[in-house]
Write a protein that holds these residues in place. Structure first.
Motif: not given
Lengths: 313, 313
Positions: A44, A46-47, A86-88, A126, A128, A130, B42, B44, B46, B119, B128, B130
């Protein structure tokens, strides 16, 4: 068409291999090749924890794959497939996605890798990432951490500390230096080491947490100790130039993370071959009885060091 | 020992199967069983996007695995292994980790699943998760989205809309109702449907985005259209009770997400068998030529609906 589906179609579908079913299904389908084991890593990023908000999107994409490819290289595995989580946040632009996808595409070309699936979603804050990366080894051929033996040589690839010093340079804490910055922003996973790892290594890890920490992981898993000589640690000219004027950063050579070199153990019979044939390999110590990793300074006195390396909690 | 390693050792190592190498290595090692394909999903999740901060940790763990198990069930796959990516803010307590690990352990027991790796890291803000989940099917046996055929029956498992109404109940927008809340907080993936899916389905998906959206995905991937009859949609007694007093929520039956039932297509020859033998299966329409999904109301007039379902961007 909604934003999420349109972005998947525009930016990610062109990256998908056969196993990804054009990213049109709930799942991907892997028919494992005959005679191989699958080696799976997950990381992972993370920003503002693992990368800076100012890092360009293509750099970020390359780094996200590189950190996982580095794990595969340590295991002696060839790259095969990956899954992208991908989380944005909602404000991220199409330009960002285009650059990010270009970074992925470049890595796929370089490392013979394809996208098999994943998930994209909104993050409240942020960015993220993975990545789950799957590689292949001949059946039974994965090089583990738990198989180092007393008497083995301790070896590393490349030079140490460039990534940690590169982060300091990116943060403005030391003068800008192109080599060190590149090493932090665009680490090169050591897939070129896979043939030698497969041939000679008894145990192996990548140096993402710092040399002594990752060698410590090998020792813990193998039930052995190690001794490492500071005089034998390979340091780049650029890192040496920084340390000459700022010696307080020298411990980053053995404790800095973000290096993506490999530390591995090799039976002593290969010493001559390693010393003559592989410029990228340095012999830095030996595996011994015990449970500790000891660093010997330039006068062969033990240095008190933290073995903890990078921690995230 | 640092917090990260101690937590991995205390809470996650007991969950690891053989492939996880006691979570002591850079990677996990899968020797794929003979004669199977691997099906990989997969997802995610959040905090405050996919779940509420007030959701208990064990509930969250169950849900994170359930949403992926639901994808596997739709593909006719048996659960095998999973990888856990977990990013948490620094204030999260050991009690939270203990409850979270207990939720994972319960699901592993119920679904014959083990942890292979992952991870854990720090998040600046939101929790978060994943999950990468791997299942197995007999070689060539994965039920895809792209293989529906004109003339097939459209079927669903269970009842529709309970998850979406449960979210409204959890948010306090409709009166509390135990069945609906449970359905939202503790969705049960339809692994019990795997035998029938493998036997009769030509195409299949789970209803995480809403019935019409997910049936639309099947139609797009298969190059066909579909007609669905509102009168045939299965609705639970609890959902019917809510809709009787709040009819404005009726569209959630066909457009609400978070349902984790399956929508699948079946050759018409199985109609009698489905109508007699499987209480959990409802026939709700047919696959037709074309590209549209049409919902017919109680008078057989087409209803104008959004097919977009849940979107995250």
């Amino acid at each position: 068409m909604s934003g999420e589906f349109k972005r998947i179609e525009t930016y990610f579908r062109p990256l998908a291999g056969l196993e990804g079913l054009s990213l049109l299904d709930d799942a991907s389908l892997i028919s494992p090749p005959e005679g191989v084991d699958l080696v799976v890593t997950k990381d992972i990023l993370i920003e503002n924890v693992h990368f800076l908000s100012s890092d360009p999107a293509d750099t970020l994409a390359r780094k996200a794959l590189a950190v996982n490819l580095s794990d595969l290289a340590a295991k002696g595995a060839d790259p095969y497939l990956y899954y992208l989580g991908l989380a944005v946040p909602s404000g991220v632009s199409d330009d960002w996605f285009a650059a990010f996808a270009q970074g992925l595409a470049d890595m796929q070309d370089t490392y013979s890798l394809s996208l098999a699936g994943g998930d994209t979603t909104r993050s409240p804050d942020a960015i993220m990432l993975s990545i789950t990366l799957i590689g292949t080894v001949p059946k039974g051929g994965m090089i583990q951490r738990s198989t180092a033996r007393v008497g083995d040589l301790v070896c590393v690839s490349g030079t140490l500390g460039d990534g940690a010093l590169g982060l300091l340079a990116a943060q403005g804490n030391i003068p800008a230096n192109q080599h060190l910055l590149e090493n932090y922003q665009r680490p090169v996973p050591r897939q070129d080491m896979v043939p030698i790892i497969r041939k000679v290594a008894t145990a192996s890890a990548d140096i993402s947490d710092g040399l002594l920490a990752d060698l410590g992981h090998i020792c813990t898993a193998s039930g052995v100790g190690a001794v490492v000589r500071q005089a034998a640690l390979p340091i780049s000219d650029d890192a040496n130039a920084v340390l000459a004027s700022m010696p307080e950063y020298r411990p980053l050579i053995w404790s800095g993370g973000d290096d993506y070199e490999l530390v591995f153990t090799v039976p002593a019979q290969y010493r001559a071959e390693l010393e003559s044939g592989h410029a990228a390999v340095s012999i830095i110590g030996e595996i011994i009885d015990g449970a500790e990793v000891t660093l010997l300074d330039l006068d062969n006195n033990p240095v008190k060091v933290s073995r903890s390396g990078f921690q995230h909690f």
